[in-house]
Structure formats: structure tokens, C-alpha cells
Design a protein around this motif. Structure first.
Motif, PDB file in Angstrom:
ATOM      1  N   ILE A   1      -7.773   4.497 -11.940  1.00 24.45           N
ATOM      2  CA  ILE A   1      -7.531   3.315 -11.115  1.00 24.45           C
ATOM      3  C   ILE A   1      -8.023   2.082 -11.880  1.00 24.45           C
TER       4      ILE A   1
ATOM      5  N   TYR B   1       2.768  -9.235   1.203  1.00 25.19           N
ATOM      6  CA  TYR B   1       1.531  -8.899   0.470  1.00 25.19           C
ATOM      7  C   TYR B   1       1.231  -9.966  -0.576  1.00 25.19           C
TER       8      TYR B   1
ATOM      9  N   ASP C   1      -3.637  -3.841  -4.615  1.00 19.98           N
ATOM     10  CA  ASP C   1      -4.192  -4.676  -5.690  1.00 19.98           C
ATOM     11  C   ASP C   1      -4.670  -3.855  -6.883  1.00 19.98           C
ATOM     12  N   ILE C   2      -4.173  -2.612  -6.987  1.00 18.67           N
ATOM     13  CA  ILE C   2      -4.588  -1.772  -8.118  1.00 18.67           C
ATOM     14  C   ILE C   2      -3.362  -1.305  -8.898  1.00 18.67           C
TER      15      ILE C   2
ATOM     16  N   TYR D   1      -5.090  -3.735   1.398  1.00 19.01           N
ATOM     17  CA  TYR D   1      -5.542  -2.380   1.721  1.00 19.01           C
ATOM     18  C   TYR D   1      -5.132  -2.072   3.149  1.00 19.01           C
ATOM     19  N   PRO D   2      -4.961  -0.779   3.464  1.00 19.04           N
ATOM     20  CA  PRO D   2      -4.199  -0.444   4.675  1.00 19.04           C
ATOM     21  C   PRO D   2      -4.987  -0.264   5.972  1.00 19.04           C
ATOM     22  N   VAL D   3      -6.267   0.062   5.895  1.00 14.25           N
ATOM     23  CA  VAL D   3      -6.951   0.505   7.119  1.00 14.25           C
ATOM     24  C   VAL D   3      -8.005  -0.493   7.555  1.00 14.25           C
TER      25      VAL D   3
ATOM     26  N   ASN E   1       0.845  -1.194   0.000  1.00 17.95           N
ATOM     27  CA  ASN E   1       0.000   0.000   0.000  1.00 17.95           C
ATOM     28  C   ASN E   1       0.876   1.239   0.000  1.00 17.95           C
ATOM     29  N   GLU E   2       0.491   2.256  -0.758  1.00 16.30           N
ATOM     30  CA  GLU E   2       1.170   3.545  -0.649  1.00 16.30           C
ATOM     31  C   GLU E   2       0.113   4.613  -0.419  1.00 16.30           C
ATOM     32  N   TRP E   3       0.549   5.764   0.050  1.00 17.94           N
ATOM     33  CA  TRP E   3      -0.380   6.842   0.398  1.00 17.94           C
ATOM     34  C   TRP E   3       0.026   8.125  -0.288  1.00 17.94           C
TER      35      TRP E   3
ATOM     36  N   PRO F   1      -4.294   1.121  -2.778  1.00 23.14           N
ATOM     37  CA  PRO F   1      -4.180  -0.259  -2.292  1.00 23.14           C
ATOM     38  C   PRO F   1      -3.200  -1.084  -3.129  1.00 23.14           C
TER      39      PRO F   1
ATOM     40  N   CYS G   1      -5.212   9.969   0.331  1.00 20.19           N
ATOM     41  CA  CYS G   1      -5.823   8.769  -0.224  1.00 20.19           C
ATOM     42  C   CYS G   1      -4.808   7.633  -0.273  1.00 20.19           C
ATOM     43  N   ALA G   2      -5.269   6.432   0.081  1.00 18.22           N
ATOM     44  CA  ALA G   2      -4.424   5.243  -0.041  1.00 18.22           C
ATOM     45  C   ALA G   2      -4.530   4.690  -1.453  1.00 18.22           C
TER      46      ALA G   2
END
Ligand SMILES: [Fe+2]
Lengths: 165, 329
Positions: free
Chosen positions: B264, B316, B289-290, B324-326, B250-252, B287, B284-285
Motif C-alpha cells: 500500500i 471523490y 487515496d492509496i 474511505y468508506p466506513v 473506494n473498492e473492497w 481507500p 478489507c477496503a
């Protein structure tokens, strides 16, 4: 051509849009000015979480408690003006918990290191080994890069876009 | 996974255009006046040359970044941190269904050398693919004189924080980085740092926006501050991200100024999922898988938060960590 750069503020910001055929919670879309606008002073609200790492949004207003962390943290002022005061910690005063900021009961008894006054766009080192306090005469906004810790407030359901507008 | 012991080979030089062709493993790379042509045993692919060169120099400069770098829907690289996959059609439904997809794994060094050799030969003076299109010339047409200045530059990676003694410096007029035309309307002041006697040099703050405003490259993040393995990168973005990024974690994003539009799509199939428009202050994250591609109508300031913990990509990929991060509880 003359360009007009747009930055946000507590008083004026425009949120973007998220239009996805997916569960929007996976994207945790929020806005730092909106979060700060709804926060109590010095609530450290997570807006970014990367496993153990977070970025917290802080509404700076009046004086904060004194904080310290067992690692470097960094603050970016996004609106207003924030003064950071620093006190050197003795070795036995550096917090030994895993990570994130903890709140100290009062100003530590070590020597005062000085202060930094930062405005929009400034990034401030909150060094390991120092306690710090934030102060702001009027509501201001900062983002703090740190580790998920005892002061980190999680209220994702309140701050994130959950449905398409 | 077999890592091929291949190195870049120079093939023939086209007499009319002056450009040389190259081979890495069983991929060959040729260019003409307008396009890059990539061939592999079962297929061929064409990419507009500006897009190809913008992607190539960034892929090398980023050290292949995190995860997948799609030059377009078909061709790209995947970083395994030491080795790199070069693929064609491996994540494209049409190519998969037709059975023409192809993937080879090389040492990162071999891919970097190949892309550097190609860039050196295919980029002529007057064109810099790291600059925004409004700030550079065009790569189309026959070969001109090769550039003598470094093709890769301005990738700044602070160890602790930009501007600290012994760490990477912030950009300034004196170091040859004027404020970009797109941020000329901003006022930049310095934070006030007042140290008590005996603590001189121990407190530190910079004008981060000023540093970003002076970047002469686009879509090329530099590291400004590091908390353990948590990396805060900043970058100025104008026109379009010339690759599609599929992350292995995940990156933000934190949008610091102006706006970026992100398309996306599903990471594996490329199927569109929709769009996100981020404006100043939005967080915004992205995820794991995108894949995503950004478009910045005006040069903007973006902050990217990456978790550089070694081995995270495997946690991962194995499903141990959710894409996804949250956790919303
Ligand atoms: Fe990305």
C-alpha cells in the motif's frame, strides 16, 4: 506439483495482517468467519460498505425470518449448508422502501416457488419479487450482497482491526 | 483538459529484432529483446518487457478500469470514462521535482487502439501475458510469429448474474475451461435447485468457486452478480498484479481462498504506507487515496466489490466524498 487450497470455516480460519502507517479504520479489515462466530443467528452484519451498497455476513443457524427486498440480492455460502426457500410476492407485496432487505412478519401467503440448498462456494440469486427464508441445521456462514437497509447491522468497532496486533 | 486528436502511428521497424516502434501524441514506444522504452519530449523511461505487456493487455481489457493504472512508479494511465490520460512521472516525486513529468489526454478509443497495436506487434506465439508465468512462455528475445488468437479474452461481464438464461455462462469443461492445476484439490458440487411446478427456471444458483477455479487468466476480474450499480467481480490471482492500482473510489476485497499480500502506498506521491496480508475470509477496503499492488504466492480466489455509480470519481476528486468508506461513529 500438488497444491493445497486454503478456504476458511467457522471452526478454522487464519486472519491476515495489516501493518500500515495510517488510520486502520480507513481499511475496515475484518474476517467473515470471525464476524459470523461472534454474531447471533441471522444478524445481518455489514462487512463491506460502498455508499448505499453493503455486503452482510450472516451466521445461518436454525430458521431465519422471512425477508424481501425491492431489488435483487445475492448470497454466497462460505461454510456449511444453507437452504433458501422462496415465495412469490404479489405486486402489492413487493416492498416499496428504498433498498435492502426488510423482515416480514410471517411467511407470505403467495405461492411457494421452491428452494435452493447451497454449500461452500455456491452463489444464490435472491430475486426481486420473491420473499426468502434461510435455514441451516448447523451453524453456517453466508455473505449477502445487497443495499444498506433496515436489517443491516453496523458494528464496525467490534469487527474491525483497529490497532496493529 | 485538452483532449488530443491523435491516433497511433507506426514508426520504423527494427531490422535486428523485428519489432516496430509506435507513437501516440508525443509518447513513443520502442522495444528491444528485454525492455520497453518509452520517450516523451522531456524524458525517457525503461520497463521490463514482461511487466509492460502484462500491464498493457490488462489495461485495454479492463477498459482502463477505475482511476489510475500505474505500469510502474512512473508510467501509466488514468481513466476519465471516455477520455484517458497517458502520463509519465506525473505521480512520482523524483520526476516532478526534476520537472520532466508529462501527461497527455486522448480519447479512450485512441489509447486502446495504440495499446492494441503495440501488443499485437510485440507479443509472439507461445507467450500470453494474461496467463500466470508458470503457465506460459517468455516474451524476451526477437520477434517470432504473431499470435492469431485474441490477445484479450475471458473478460466476462454478467448483466444480472452468471449462468442465468440469456446472461453470460459459467465456465465449464464443455466450454473449454478445465479446473486450474492450483485448485485440483477442491471438490466442486452443484447447488440443489428445486422449483415448484410453474416456477421452473425462476430460481438460480451456481458454484462460484468452480467458475473462478476454471479461469485461465489471472488478475482479470469478471462480473458475477449486479445489485443496481454494485458490482461483484471475481478473479483468480497468481504471481503479481502487473500494475499498481490507484482507485478513484473506494473498492473492497473479500479473499475467498488462499492469500494475497498487498503493498500500500500514497496514491499521489507513491510513498509507502505499509502492507496488508489477506487470508481466506478476510475483508478489507482499499481507500480512494492509496495505490496498491498484490502478490499471490499460490493461485487464489478474490472477490472485488466496486460501486459503478456514474460520476462517482468526480465526487471523490472534489472532496465531496471522503476517501474511505466506513463511518465508525
Ligand atoms: Fe484495485
Amino acid at each position: 506439483m500438488a497444491y493445497k487450497t486454503r478456504t476458511g470455516s467457522l471452526a478454522s480460519y487464519e486472519k491476515g495482517v495489516i501493518e500500515l502507517d495510517d488510520d486502520l479504520r480507513k481499511y475496515a479489515f475484518s474476517n467473515v468467519f470471525e464476524v459470523a462466530g461472534k454474531s447471533a443467528p441471522y444478524e445481518r452484519v455489514a462487512v463491506v460498505q460502498n455508499l448505499e451498497y453493503v455486503a452482510e455476513v450472516v451466521r445461518a443457524e436454525g430458521d431465519s425470518p422471512w425477508y424481501a427486498a425491492p431489488h435483487d440480492e445475492f448470497a454466497i455460502v462460505m461454510d456449511g449448508e444453507v437452504t433458501f426457500r422462496f415465495v412469490q410476492l404479489q405486486d402489492d407485496q413487493v416492498p416499496g422502501h428504498e433498498g435492502g432487505a426488510i423482515r416480514l412478519g410471517a411467511e407470505p401467503n403467495g405461492p411457494r416457488m421452491g428452494r435452493v440448498t447451497a454449500r461452500k462456494g455456491h452463489q444464490v440469486l435472491l430475486p426481486k419479487g420473491a420473499a426468502y427464508q434461510l435455514s441451516s441445521a448447523r451453524p453456517s456462514v453466508a455473505i449477502i450482497q445487497t443495499v444498506d437497509g433496515p436489517e443491516t447491522v453496523k458494528k464496525w468497532n467490534d469487527i474491525c482491526v483497529l490497532k496493529e496486533a | 483538459m485538452t483532449v488530443l486528436d491523435a491516433k497511433v502511428e507506426r514508426l520504423e521497424t527494427d531490422e535486428a529484432t523485428g519489432y516496430t516502434a509506435f507513437r501516440l501524441g508525443s509518447f513513443t514506444f520502442r522495444r528491444d529483446e528485454y525492455f520497453a522504452h518509452i520517450s516523451w519530449p522531456k524524458g525517457n523511461h525503461i520497463i521490463e518487457i514482461d511487466r509492460f505487456l502484462r500491464a498493457t493487455v490488462r489495461d485495454i481489457g479492463w477498459g482502463f478500469f477505475y482511476g489510475w493504472i500505474f505500469f510502474d512508479d512512473v508510467f501509466g494511465t488514468t481513466n476519465h470514462y471516455g477520455t484517458v490520460d497517458v502520463f509519465a512521472g506525473s505521480y512520482d516525486k523524483g520526476c516532478k521535482d526534476a520537472g520532466i513529468d508529462h501527461l497527455e489526454t486522448f480519447t479512450a478509443e485512441a489509447v486502446s487502439e495504440a495499446f492494441t497495436a503495440i501488443s499485437q506487434d510485440w507479443i509472439s506465439q507461445g507467450y500470453d501475458p494474461l496467463n500466470a508465468p508458470l503457465e506460459t512462455g517468455t516474451p524476451i528475445g526477437p520477434k517470432g510469429p504473431e499470435r492469431t488468437d485474441p490477445l484479450l479474452r475471458a473478460f466476462i461481464a454478467a448483466d444480472r448474474m452468471l449462468g442465468l438464461p440469456g446472461d453470460k455462462p459459467v465456465r465449464s469443461d464443455a466450454s473449454g475451461f478445465p479446473v486450474n492445476r492450483a485448485f485440483a484439490d477442491l471438490d466442486f458440487d452443484l447447488p440443489d435447485v428445486e422449483c415448484e411446478p410453474g416456477f421452473e427456471g425462476q430460481l438460480h444458483a451456481i458454484n462460484l468457486f468452480d467458475h473462478i477455479a476454471r479461469s485461465d487468466v489471472t488478475w482479470n476480474p469478471s462480473i458475477s452478480a449486479v445489485t443496481r450499480a454494485n458490482i461483484c467481480c471475481v478473479t483468480s490471482e497468481e504471481h503479481m498484479l502487473p500494475v499498481i492500482h490507484g482507485n478513484d473510489r473506494n473498492e473492497w476485497f473479500i479473499q475467498l481462498s488462499d492469500e494475497i499480500h498487498w503493498n500500500i502506498a500514497d496514491k499521489n506521491s507513491g510513498a509507502p504506507r505499509g502492507r496488508i496480508v489477506m487470508k481466506a475470509g478476510d475483508v478489507c477496503a482499499m481507500p480512494a487515496d492509496i495505490r496498491h499492488q498484490g502478490f499471490a504466492p499460490k493461485r487464489s480466489m478474490l472477490m472485488v466489490m466496486e460501486n459503478g455509480t456514474p460520476g462517482l470519481e468526480q465526487r471523490y476528486a472534489s472532496g465531496e466524498l471522503k476517501p474511505y468508506p466506513v463511518d465508525f461513529g
